[in-house]
Design an enzyme around this catalytic site. Structure first.
Site, mmCIF file in Angstrom:
data_model
loop_
_atom_site.group_PDB
_atom_site.id
_atom_site.type_symbol
_atom_site.label_atom_id
_atom_site.label_comp_id
_atom_site.label_asym_id
_atom_site.label_seq_id
_atom_site.Cartn_x
_atom_site.Cartn_y
_atom_site.Cartn_z
ATOM 1 N N SER A 256 0.821 -1.203 0.000
ATOM 2 C CA SER A 256 0.000 0.000 0.000
ATOM 3 C C SER A 256 0.854 1.251 0.000
ATOM 4 O O SER A 256 2.000 1.251 0.445
ATOM 5 C CB SER A 256 -0.902 0.006 1.229
ATOM 6 O OG SER A 256 -0.084 0.190 2.380
ATOM 7 N N LYS A 257 0.232 2.306 -0.498
ATOM 8 C CA LYS A 257 0.875 3.614 -0.590
ATOM 9 C C LYS A 257 1.374 4.081 0.770
ATOM 10 O O LYS A 257 2.376 4.766 0.864
ATOM 11 C CB LYS A 257 -0.174 4.618 -1.070
ATOM 12 C CG LYS A 257 0.083 5.157 -2.444
ATOM 13 C CD LYS A 257 -0.799 6.344 -2.671
ATOM 14 C CE LYS A 257 -1.199 6.367 -4.142
ATOM 15 N NZ LYS A 257 -2.460 6.916 -4.430
ATOM 16 N N ARG A 258 0.636 3.724 1.806
ATOM 17 C CA ARG A 258 0.978 4.218 3.133
ATOM 18 C C ARG A 258 2.371 3.766 3.574
ATOM 19 O O ARG A 258 3.016 4.410 4.360
ATOM 20 C CB ARG A 258 -0.072 3.786 4.159
ATOM 21 C CG ARG A 258 -1.045 4.899 4.499
ATOM 22 C CD ARG A 258 -2.247 4.383 5.232
ATOM 23 N NE ARG A 258 -3.131 3.656 4.330
ATOM 24 C CZ ARG A 258 -3.560 2.431 4.538
ATOM 25 N NH1 ARG A 258 -3.169 1.767 5.588
ATOM 26 N NH2 ARG A 258 -4.365 1.860 3.670
#
Ligand code: GLU
Length: 485
Positions: A256-258
């Site tokens: 994920s981008k996070r």
């Protein structure tokens, strides 16, 4: 039958690293079998369209060196297949299914569908289109359906999924998969805006383009029973399916981008080598035999097969990517230094640094082992091209009267080395004689010189650094430093 595969991205954002891995496996599979690799843009969901993503997908694929083999037959068109330009085809096939009783019109509004889902939730049943209670061709009857269509009432087309029985298919990576029909929704095939859904357009195109293997991410596995039913409804033979394992963060959650960058463009911008990135991506889910890790594109093509693709998710390990990049850096220094130097000089020029090819190549040789990415080498090696910026914090820990005395002596020694034989060995000898005589630690010599000549505490061997900078530049830096400190 010759292999035909496709990469079918939707232009809903920048190209994701997972999509690049999917493309790569399709590409390798096609090349391995001497088959055809097709690019098809699945852009029929107008609401999810993100401007610029189409261009980003093409640019990223071009960077990755994976160009499609086939173009649409439209005269003058040399781009990929684009679904929004083929809507007539999907409409025709949807009508065909309706005529054969495999699909039906539905007139439900968004509010009616929400109410249906709320009822199902309250009753504790799985959300699913309830053919028997909603406003569709079955509950309204043929006459009413015709009347509503003639009035231009917004209508969608839904697939008529059998109530009983099961859908069974084989996945090359996962084996046989069986899903009860009662778990498959009466999927919308054509939306009321007259655009097909992903499911219809995808199946129609895979058939029309004679795709032999559908190789795509695991997230599409839940869609496959619907597709298999569609192939059956059309009376077409389904392609072979291979669902690739998910990419994971290092904590094993879905990438994920996070937790880091997920767009290919971010890695391009950071300056990863294309070959290193491709090599790294190839090993995310595919295990060639043995322990070997470094493969060129040609070698990947030769070795790749779907049998060695894992079911389990693959960790997108940035440390491994960096390691891979360093391996390629070493290889380029050994075998492609001219090319690497050209790349380096472009980056230097962008920082306003002009230099010769020969000197830049020597700087790469001197410092590349300390650095992973070429753009970082530009930052790191700046003192080889410009007056150094002194790390004041470090200076405070080593600069004192003794160091000043030492640096003065070193200046004299270095200045006395004959310019025609000024190399690391000669400078080392000269300084060595001095340290022995004065009983000075070589470590102190190194640090003091480093401070005046490079300004920072880390770098390549000091004698090599001095030799490359040359006598004149080195002595000028030392005297400059002494004058202002
Ligand atoms: N358009 C889908 C995507 O964005 C394609 C999935 C497939 O390959 O069938 O990934």
């Amino acid at each position: 039958m010759s292999v035909r595969v496709r990469f079918a991205p939707s232009p809903t954002g920048f190209l994701h690293v997972g999509s690049l891995r999917t493309t790569l496996y399709n590409y390798l599979f096609a090349r391995h079998h001497g088959g055809t690799f097709i690019l098809r843009v699945e852009d029929t969901d107008q609401e999810r369209f993100v401007p610029g993503s189409y261009e980003d997908i093409l640019a990223s694929l071009q960077w990755a060196g994976m160009t499609p083999d086939e173009s649409p037959e439209t005269p003058g068109d040399c781009g990929p297949y684009i679904q929004s330009q083929r809507t007539e085809l999907y409409r025709r096939y949807a009508t065909d299914l309706i005529e054969r009783g495999m699909a039906y019109y539905a007139f439900d509004t968004a509010e009616e569908l929400t109410a249906m889902r709320d009822r199902q939730k309250a009753a504790g049943v799985a959300p699913r289109y309830d053919r028997s209670s909603m406003r569709n061709q079955y509950t309204l009857g043929e006459e009413e359906t015709k009347r509503l269509l003639a009035l231009g009432e917004p209508a969608s087309v839904r697939m008529k999924v059998p109530i009983t029985g099961e859908v069974k298919f084989n996945d090359v990576i996962r084996g046989t998969i069986v899903v009860p029909c009662k778990d498959v929704d009466d999927q919308i095939l054509m939306k009321s805006d007259n655009f097909p859904t992903y499911h219809l357009a995808n199946v129609v195109d895979d058939h029309e383009m004679r795709i032999t293997h559908v190789i795509r991410g695991e997230e599409w596995l839940p869609s496959t029973p619907k597709h298999v039913l569609l192939y059956e409804a059309f009376g077409w033979e389904a392609p072979k399916f291979a669902h690739l394992p998910l990419l994971l963060n290092s904590d094993k959650t879905k990438l994920s981008k996070r937790q880091g960058d997920v767009a290919v463009r971010d890695y391009i911008a950071k300056g990863y080598f294309q070959e290193a990135f491709i090599n790294f991506m190839a090993l995310l889910g595919w295990n060639p035999s043995g322990n070997r890790e470094i493969y060129s594109m040609d070698e990947l093509i030769k070795e790749f097969n779907l049998d060695h693709v894992n079911k389990a998710g693959a960790v997108f390990d940035l440390k491994k990517l960096d390691w891979m990049n360093s391996q390629y850096m070493k290889q380029y220094v050994e075998h492609k230094l001219d090319w690497l130097t050209d790349e380096f000089m472009v980056l230097l020029a962008a920082q306003g640094i002009e230099t010769t090819h020969d000197y830049a190549a020597k700087v790469i040789r001197l410092l590349h082992e300390r650095i992973t990415l070429l753009p970082d080498l530009v930052r790191f090696s700046e003192y080889m091209f410009r007056k150094p910026v002194v790390d004041e914090e470090w200076k405070a820990t080593i600069w004192n009267d003794g160091a000043r005395q030492l640096l003065g002596d070193l200046h004299e020694i270095i200045a006395s080395v004959d310019a025609t034989s000024f190399d690391s060995h000669t400078v080392h000898e000269a300084i060595g004689a001095y340290t022995k005589e004065k009983n000075v630690k070589f470590k102190d010599v190194g640090n003091t010189l480093r401070l005046a000549v490079t300004g920072k505490s880390v770098g390549a061997g000091m004698m090599d650094t001095i030799a490359l900078l040359g006598k004149e530049e080195t002595t000028a830096r030392i005297s400059g430093f002494l004058a202002s400190n």
